[in-house]
Design a protein around this motif. Structure first.
Motif, PDB file in Angstrom:
ATOM      1  N   ALA A 220       0.827  -1.210   0.000  1.00 49.14           N
ATOM      2  CA  ALA A 220       0.000   0.000   0.000  1.00 49.14           C
ATOM      3  C   ALA A 220       0.858   1.256   0.000  1.00 49.14           C
ATOM      4  N   SER A 221       1.937   1.266   0.789  1.00 48.01           N
ATOM      5  CA  SER A 221       2.781   2.461   0.836  1.00 48.01           C
ATOM      6  C   SER A 221       3.450   2.714  -0.510  1.00 48.01           C
ATOM      7  N   MET A 222       3.768   1.642  -1.245  1.00 47.35           N
ATOM      8  CA  MET A 222       4.354   1.815  -2.579  1.00 47.35           C
ATOM      9  C   MET A 222       3.373   2.484  -3.528  1.00 47.35           C
ATOM     10  N   LEU A 223       2.143   1.975  -3.517  1.00 53.56           N
ATOM     11  CA  LEU A 223       1.141   2.552  -4.413  1.00 53.56           C
ATOM     12  C   LEU A 223       0.748   3.950  -3.971  1.00 53.56           C
ATOM     13  N   ALA A 224       0.486   4.115  -2.667  1.00 52.25           N
ATOM     14  CA  ALA A 224      -0.039   5.389  -2.166  1.00 52.25           C
ATOM     15  C   ALA A 224       1.037   6.464  -2.109  1.00 52.25           C
ATOM     16  N   LYS A 225       2.078   6.212  -1.320  1.00 58.91           N
ATOM     17  CA  LYS A 225       3.094   7.233  -1.088  1.00 58.91           C
ATOM     18  C   LYS A 225       4.058   7.369  -2.258  1.00 58.91           C
ATOM     19  N   ASP A 226       4.591   6.248  -2.711  1.00 61.28           N
ATOM     20  CA  ASP A 226       5.658   6.306  -3.709  1.00 61.28           C
ATOM     21  C   ASP A 226       5.163   6.572  -5.123  1.00 61.28           C
ATOM     22  N   PHE A 227       4.074   5.913  -5.517  1.00 64.31           N
ATOM     23  CA  PHE A 227       3.619   6.049  -6.899  1.00 64.31           C
ATOM     24  C   PHE A 227       2.596   7.179  -7.061  1.00 64.31           C
ATOM     25  N   ILE A 228       1.470   7.072  -6.341  1.00 61.53           N
ATOM     26  CA  ILE A 228       0.398   8.052  -6.529  1.00 61.53           C
ATOM     27  C   ILE A 228       0.810   9.439  -6.061  1.00 61.53           C
ATOM     28  N   VAL A 229       1.377   9.531  -4.841  1.00 63.15           N
ATOM     29  CA  VAL A 229       1.720  10.847  -4.284  1.00 63.15           C
ATOM     30  C   VAL A 229       3.033  11.374  -4.865  1.00 63.15           C
ATOM     31  N   ASP A 230       4.125  10.651  -4.648  1.00 60.96           N
ATOM     32  CA  ASP A 230       5.426  11.193  -5.035  1.00 60.96           C
ATOM     33  C   ASP A 230       5.615  11.302  -6.545  1.00 60.96           C
ATOM     34  N   CYS A 231       5.108  10.322  -7.293  1.00 58.57           N
ATOM     35  CA  CYS A 231       5.312  10.348  -8.747  1.00 58.57           C
ATOM     36  C   CYS A 231       4.228  11.129  -9.487  1.00 58.57           C
ATOM     37  N   CYS A 232       2.996  11.071  -9.001  1.00 59.54           N
ATOM     38  CA  CYS A 232       1.877  11.653  -9.754  1.00 59.54           C
ATOM     39  C   CYS A 232       1.303  12.933  -9.128  1.00 59.54           C
ATOM     40  N   LYS A 233       1.120  12.946  -7.802  1.00 61.22           N
ATOM     41  CA  LYS A 233       0.476  14.087  -7.144  1.00 61.22           C
ATOM     42  C   LYS A 233       1.245  14.500  -5.894  1.00 61.22           C
ATOM     43  N   PRO A 234       2.425  15.101  -6.069  1.00 61.18           N
ATOM     44  CA  PRO A 234       3.262  15.441  -4.914  1.00 61.18           C
ATOM     45  C   PRO A 234       2.669  16.497  -3.986  1.00 61.18           C
ATOM     46  N   SER A 235       1.674  17.244  -4.429  1.00 56.30           N
ATOM     47  CA  SER A 235       1.088  18.294  -3.590  1.00 56.30           C
ATOM     48  C   SER A 235      -0.110  17.803  -2.780  1.00 56.30           C
ATOM     49  N   THR A 236      -0.322  16.506  -2.723  1.00 55.45           N
ATOM     50  CA  THR A 236      -1.459  15.944  -1.998  1.00 55.45           C
ATOM     51  C   THR A 236      -1.366  16.263  -0.507  1.00 55.45           C
ATOM     52  N   PRO A 237      -2.431  16.801   0.113  1.00 56.70           N
ATOM     53  CA  PRO A 237      -2.422  17.100   1.554  1.00 56.70           C
ATOM     54  C   PRO A 237      -2.193  15.851   2.394  1.00 56.70           C
ATOM     55  N   ALA A 238      -1.672  16.038   3.606  1.00 58.54           N
ATOM     56  CA  ALA A 238      -1.306  14.925   4.480  1.00 58.54           C
ATOM     57  C   ALA A 238      -2.497  14.020   4.785  1.00 58.54           C
ATOM     58  N   LYS A 239      -3.665  14.611   5.092  1.00 61.63           N
ATOM     59  CA  LYS A 239      -4.838  13.791   5.419  1.00 61.63           C
ATOM     60  C   LYS A 239      -5.283  12.968   4.216  1.00 61.63           C
TER      61      LYS A 239
END
Length: 527
Positions: free
Chosen positions: A361-380
């Motif tokens: 989950a952390s790979m998909l959520a943090k590494d791929f979706i957030v860091d690679c695609c949407k780095p400005s995503t709010p913490a919540k």
């Protein structure tokens, strides 16, 4: 009343006692999850970083137990004894190499990760490598191969736990077993994250140790009673099951070599093992964690591998070798001790499954979706995305386990070894070799994963090539050539793209004592 399981049976009273103990165990570990969730909210540490790393404040024993229980999984408590039952002590010796995984994950890699985690504030291992190479392609390659492999391996863990539950209850309760495995694991994982896993891992590690000592103790005592001595037991095996004590059976040299390398070093590089490296923040904890984890893994992995042949000496008629531990728990020990062992088996499955779900989950959520695609995503929102990914991985793995076809079984079989082949050298060399490049990393990750899939089908699935593989290549384990190819690709492509340079500032963060703080920010990934 008793339930026939092919070569042995379980009485209804034994089954009931084991289920009562299992129910108590379930209440305890789920309760820990909610307690940790409450404490995290109370301390204002309820974000994704705290969920994934525990704030770096976990103790050495907790870290060691997470590393050990994540690595042991159902294979240690179920598959390894079953393989020993079928093959003999050769299998035990080969798989005994697995104790090295903790030394690799927490030692050779973890030592540097502990330093870099403090410098950069990274919460996942993939963030570190993304910063090192300034490449989203590296992060994406790690995230996609990691999430794919872990999801299918999780399906295998769910299925193993469900089969054990169905066997112990003496009913066709496979689907109920699936529900219990996945629901209990998801509850305590989502409720408290890595801290919940740490608390539960301590309980699970102790239970697995108790179960292991109980099994080996009763096996030695029963064999001495039946055959007169341990030596007489070995002599009996030598005549009734020659392969049990002959080193030249069960494995060819190259197959044994590849299997030992996979169990001993490959498993240390898989994502859910590496995620533990992000949970500690000082060298004292690191050293203690490595020592404790290696000791626990050595005891449990080693002893459980050796229980198979000793069980054969008592009952050579088991129709299902994977029921070796269940036979020992239900027929040789008091029912309440069998209940503890039953919990130990489930503990191995659940702890591994929790690590798989969190890492995937952390790979998909943090590494791929957030860091690679949407780095400005709010913490919540990041936390919500991570929760969704945990549930999605759990759902997909559950659906695969519900109706496992022949194709999905093949995928489950190669999922973990493919990750070991794809990740080992990129993880180790990527952290230490100064001349490694992003293109070399991607080629190594993708090439290692894809080549293992190809080699696995050639060596184990397709009849014509299976025979050729055994005759011409000595039946070498598919991990070995894929592992070597991954290294060749990393070195060759890195040398071919040696003009690919990252800024000196990023280089200094990873390889120098003095560095500019502005280059140590994990949100500086640009491409």
């Amino acid at each position: 009343m008793s339930y026939d399981l092919g070569g042995f049976s379980i009485t209804a009273s034994t089954s009931r006692t084991m289920l009562v103990i299992f129910a108590i165990y379930t209440v305890v570990i789920v309760g820990f999850g909610f307690y940790i969730k409450y404490q995290s909210r109370k301390g204002s540490q309820d974000g994704l970083a705290s969920f994934l790393t525990g704030g770096g404040g976990l103790g050495a024993f907790a870290i060691a137990m997470i590393a050990a229980t994540n690595s042991m999984a159902g294979g240690t408590m179920i598959t390894a004894p079953g393989l020993g039952y079928k093959v003999g002590f050769t299998a035990a010796l080969v798989y005994y190499a697995g104790f090295l995984t903790a030394a690799y994950g927490l030692g050779s890699v973890g030592r540097k990760v502990a330093i870099l985690r403090d410098r950069t504030g990274a919460v996942t291992f993939q963030q570190l490598l993304g910063l090192r190479f300034q490449s989203k392609a590296v992060v994406a390659a790690l995230a996609i191969t990691g999430a794919f492999g872990l999801t299918f391996f999780a399906a295998g863990q769910i299925s193993a736990g469900a089969k054990v539950f169905a066997a112990v209850t003496g009913t066709n309760a496979y689907y109920l077993g699936i529900v219990l495995v996945i629901v209990i694991t998801v509850i305590y994982t989502l409720s408290g994250g890595i801290k919940s896993m740490a608390k539960v891992a301590v309980i699970q590690g102790v239970i697995m140790l108790l179960a292991t000592f109980a099994i080996i103790g009763i096996l030695i005592a029963t064999n001495v009673e039946n055959h007169g001595s341990v030596r007489a037991t070995m002599e009996y095996l030598g005549s009734a099951f020659p392969g049990a004590i002959q080193a030249n059976t069960g494995f060819s040299f190259w197959n044994a070599m590849g299997t030992a390398l996979f169990a001993g070093v490959g498993l240390g590089a898989v994502p859910h093992a590496l995620s533990v490296t992000m949970t500690y923040n000082n060298h004292k904890k690191l050293k203690q964690g490595v020592m404790i984890s290696c000791c626990v893994f050595t005891l449990v992995q080693g002893i459980m591998c050796f229980t198979g042949p000793l069980t054969y000496a008592i009952n050579p008629n088991l129709e299902t070798a994977d029921y070796t531990t269940i036979f020992n728990a239900t027929n040789l020990l008091p029912s309440w001790v069998g209940g503890i062992i039953f919990c130990g088996i489930f503990a191995a499955v659940q702890s591994s499954l929790a690590g798989l779900a969190m890492a995937g989950a952390s790979m998909l959520a943090k590494d791929f979706i957030v860091d690679c695609c949407k780095p400005s995503t709010p913490a919540k929102t990041q936390s919500r995305i991570n929760t969704t990914c945990v549930l999605v991985i759990a759902l997909i793995a559950t659906l695969i386990a519900l109706k496992p076809s022949e194709l999905t079984q093949y995928i489950i079989n190669f999922a973990l070894a493919a990750l070991g082949a794809a990740w080992y050298f990129p993880v180790l060399v990527g952290m230490y070799w100064k001349k490694a490049t992003a293109k070399g990393m991607v080629a190594s990750i993708v090439g290692g994963f894809a080549s293992y899939v190809v080699f696995y089908f050639l060596s184990s699935v397709i009849p014509a090539t299976k025979a050729w593989w055994a005759a011409s290549l000595g039946g070498v384990h598919a991990f070995l050539p894929a592992w070597i190819l991954s290294l060749v690709l990393l070195v060759a492509v890195s040398k071919a793209t040696k003009n690919e340079r990252i800024k000196l500032g990023y280089f200094q963060v990873f390889f120098c004592a003095d560095y500019d703080e502005k280059y140590a920010k994990v949100d500086t990934l640009k491409d």
